[in-house]
Design a protein around this motif. Structure first.
Motif, mmCIF file in Angstrom:
data_model
loop_
_atom_site.group_PDB
_atom_site.id
_atom_site.type_symbol
_atom_site.label_atom_id
_atom_site.label_comp_id
_atom_site.label_asym_id
_atom_site.label_seq_id
_atom_site.Cartn_x
_atom_site.Cartn_y
_atom_site.Cartn_z
ATOM 1 N N HIS A 14 0.406 -1.220 0.322
ATOM 2 C CA HIS A 14 0.011 -0.290 -0.375
ATOM 3 C C HIS A 14 0.452 1.178 -0.346
ATOM 4 O O HIS A 14 1.752 1.531 0.545
ATOM 5 C CB HIS A 14 -0.872 0.142 1.527
ATOM 6 C CG HIS A 14 -1.707 -1.501 1.328
ATOM 7 N ND1 HIS A 14 -2.782 -0.772 0.670
ATOM 8 C CD2 HIS A 14 -1.954 -2.397 2.197
ATOM 9 C CE1 HIS A 14 -4.017 -2.136 1.092
ATOM 10 N NE2 HIS A 14 -2.794 -2.621 1.291
ATOM 11 N N ASP A 15 1.037 1.824 -0.931
ATOM 12 C CA ASP A 15 1.559 3.151 -0.805
ATOM 13 C C ASP A 15 0.315 4.013 -0.162
ATOM 14 O O ASP A 15 -0.910 4.431 -0.304
ATOM 15 C CB ASP A 15 0.996 4.178 -2.489
ATOM 16 C CG ASP A 15 2.594 3.228 -3.138
ATOM 17 O OD1 ASP A 15 3.633 2.470 -2.686
ATOM 18 O OD2 ASP A 15 2.313 2.716 -4.178
ATOM 19 N N LEU A 16 1.296 5.260 0.451
ATOM 20 C CA LEU A 16 0.465 6.618 1.424
ATOM 21 C C LEU A 16 1.016 7.615 1.980
ATOM 22 O O LEU A 16 2.295 7.644 1.112
ATOM 23 C CB LEU A 16 0.607 5.797 2.782
ATOM 24 C CG LEU A 16 -0.030 4.750 3.683
ATOM 25 C CD1 LEU A 16 0.381 4.211 4.743
ATOM 26 C CD2 LEU A 16 -1.622 4.717 3.701
ATOM 27 N N GLU A 17 0.566 8.636 1.227
ATOM 28 C CA GLU A 17 1.358 9.890 1.829
ATOM 29 C C GLU A 17 0.405 10.723 3.034
ATOM 30 O O GLU A 17 0.476 10.326 3.774
ATOM 31 C CB GLU A 17 0.883 10.620 0.400
ATOM 32 C CG GLU A 17 1.510 12.281 1.084
ATOM 33 C CD GLU A 17 1.170 13.274 -0.349
ATOM 34 O OE1 GLU A 17 1.284 14.032 0.593
ATOM 35 O OE2 GLU A 17 0.747 12.625 -1.236
ATOM 36 N N ILE A 18 2.108 10.099 4.382
ATOM 37 C CA ILE A 18 1.790 11.116 5.400
ATOM 38 C C ILE A 18 2.698 12.433 6.063
ATOM 39 O O ILE A 18 3.553 12.263 5.462
ATOM 40 C CB ILE A 18 1.860 10.076 6.347
ATOM 41 C CG1 ILE A 18 1.522 8.446 6.359
ATOM 42 C CG2 ILE A 18 1.738 10.466 7.834
ATOM 43 C CD1 ILE A 18 1.912 8.003 7.136
ATOM 44 N N ASP A 19 2.190 13.383 6.033
ATOM 45 C CA ASP A 19 2.875 14.458 6.404
ATOM 46 C C ASP A 19 3.465 15.240 4.633
ATOM 47 O O ASP A 19 4.362 15.780 4.948
ATOM 48 C CB ASP A 19 4.024 14.307 7.467
ATOM 49 C CG ASP A 19 2.884 14.393 8.243
ATOM 50 O OD1 ASP A 19 1.627 14.944 8.672
ATOM 51 O OD2 ASP A 19 3.299 14.606 9.566
ATOM 52 N N GLY A 20 2.802 14.440 3.534
ATOM 53 C CA GLY A 20 3.706 14.965 2.438
ATOM 54 C C GLY A 20 4.534 13.598 2.190
ATOM 55 O O GLY A 20 5.484 14.628 0.977
ATOM 56 N N LYS A 21 4.771 13.167 2.648
ATOM 57 C CA LYS A 21 5.774 12.030 2.380
ATOM 58 C C LYS A 21 5.517 11.038 2.544
ATOM 59 O O LYS A 21 4.323 10.648 2.065
ATOM 60 C CB LYS A 21 6.938 11.676 3.736
ATOM 61 C CG LYS A 21 7.452 12.641 4.516
ATOM 62 C CD LYS A 21 8.818 12.435 5.667
ATOM 63 C CE LYS A 21 9.570 13.495 5.982
ATOM 64 N NZ LYS A 21 10.222 12.603 7.103
#
Length: 240
Positions: free
Chosen positions: A201-208
Motif C-alpha cells: 500500500h502506498d501512503l502519503e503522510i505529512d507530504g512524505k
C-alpha cells in the motif's frame, strides 16, 4: 539478504503447513543472512515447557539456522504471545518488542505483527488487553500442560467463530493507527502480518511517501519477503 515471514499458524493438525515450513527452512532460509518471524508462527503456544515432538521438530529447524551463524528474530502474534525466553534460547533467536525499528537502506522502517492496529475490532482489542496482562499469563502458565491445551483449543474455536461474524473492514488495520505508529517511530515503511491480506500500500503522510507492506498467511503456498538494501520483493512457494 533478509527474509521476513508471518502467520504460518503451524500446528500438528496441519502437516501441509509443516511441510511448507520444513522446505522453507531447509531450502530457502539458508540463502539469507537473517530471518524475521513477525508473529503467529504457531496456531497457539501454551508455554515454553511444551514438550511435544511437533514443537521440538520446529525448534530444531530454527536452531540449525542460527547455528549456521545467521540472525533469527521473533515477534509475538495474537496466537503465540506466550513465546518466551526459553523458546528464544532453544532456537538461538531473539524476541523483539511489539514495534521493531529496521533500516531499509536510507529509509527508516518498522516491523510489527499488526494486531494492535486493528482499532475497529473492539472485542478483540479488549481480549488482547486481558491476555497480554502478566496476571492472566501467570494464571494460565500455572495450569498443567493438558489443561492449557484444552484452553488453547477452546480459544481457537471461539476466535474462528468470532471472525466469521465480523465485517471485513473491522478486522483490518485502522488508517489512523498506521499513521500514528509511523509518525511515532519516524518511519516511512511499515511491514506487518496478522490481517492475511498481502499487499503493498502506498501512503502519503505529512507530504512524505510511505508504504505499508502486508505479509500473507501460509496455506497452499508459503509467502515471504526478501529485503536487500531498499529493495523489497515478495515470493510465493510450494513444498517440493
Amino acid at each position: 539478504m533478509t527474509l521476513v515471514i508471518s502467520d504460518l499458524h503451524l500446528c500438528e493438525e496441519r502437516p501441509d503447513l509443516t511441510a511448507l515450513f520444513e522446505h522453507f527452512m531447509r531450502e530457502i532460509a539458508p540463502q539469507s543472512d537473517e530471518l524475521y518471524v513477525l508473529g503467529d508462527l504457531y496456531e497457539s503456544w501454551i508455554g515454553d515447557d511444551d514438550d511435544s515432538e511437533f514443537v521440538e521438530s520446529t525448534i530444531e529447524l530454527f536452531k540449525a539456522y542460527s547455528d549456521s551463524g545467521k540472525n533469527l528474530y521473533f515477534q509475538h502474534g495474537n496466537r503465540d504471545f506466550l513465546l518466551g525466553d526459553v523458546f528464544a534460547e532453544k532456537t538461538g533467536g531473539q524476541l523483539l518488542d511489539e514495534v521493531h525499528p529496521y533500516q531499509l537502506g536510507k529509509k527508516p522502517a518498522i516491523m510489527m505483527h499488526g494486531d494492535s492496529l486493528c482499532w475497529d475490532d473492539k472485542e478483540y482489542m479488549q481480549f488482547r488487553q486481558m491476555v497480554r496482562s502478566e496476571e492472566w499469563q501467570q494464571q494460565l502458565l500455572s495450569q498443567p500442560l493438558a489443561v492449557r491445551r484444552g484452553i488453547a483449543a477452546d480459544l481457537r474455536t471461539k476466535s474462528r467463530e468470532a471472525q466469521e461474524n465480523k465485517a471485513s473492514a473491522i478486522t483490518d488495520v485502522h488508517p489512523q493507527a498506521v499513521e500514528e505508529v509511523l509518525k511515532e517511530h519516524h518511519a516511512q515503511i511499515l511491514i506487518h502480518g496478522h490481517t492475511h491480506r498481502p499487499a503493498f500500500h502506498d501512503l502519503e503522510i505529512d507530504g512524505k511517501h510511505c508504504q505499508r507492506i502486508v505479509l500473507s498467511d501460509w496455506g497452499e503456498k508459503g509467502h515471504y519477503l526478501t529485503v536487500d538494501g531498499e529493495d523489497i520483493s515478495e515470493h510465493y512457494f510450494k513444498a517440493s
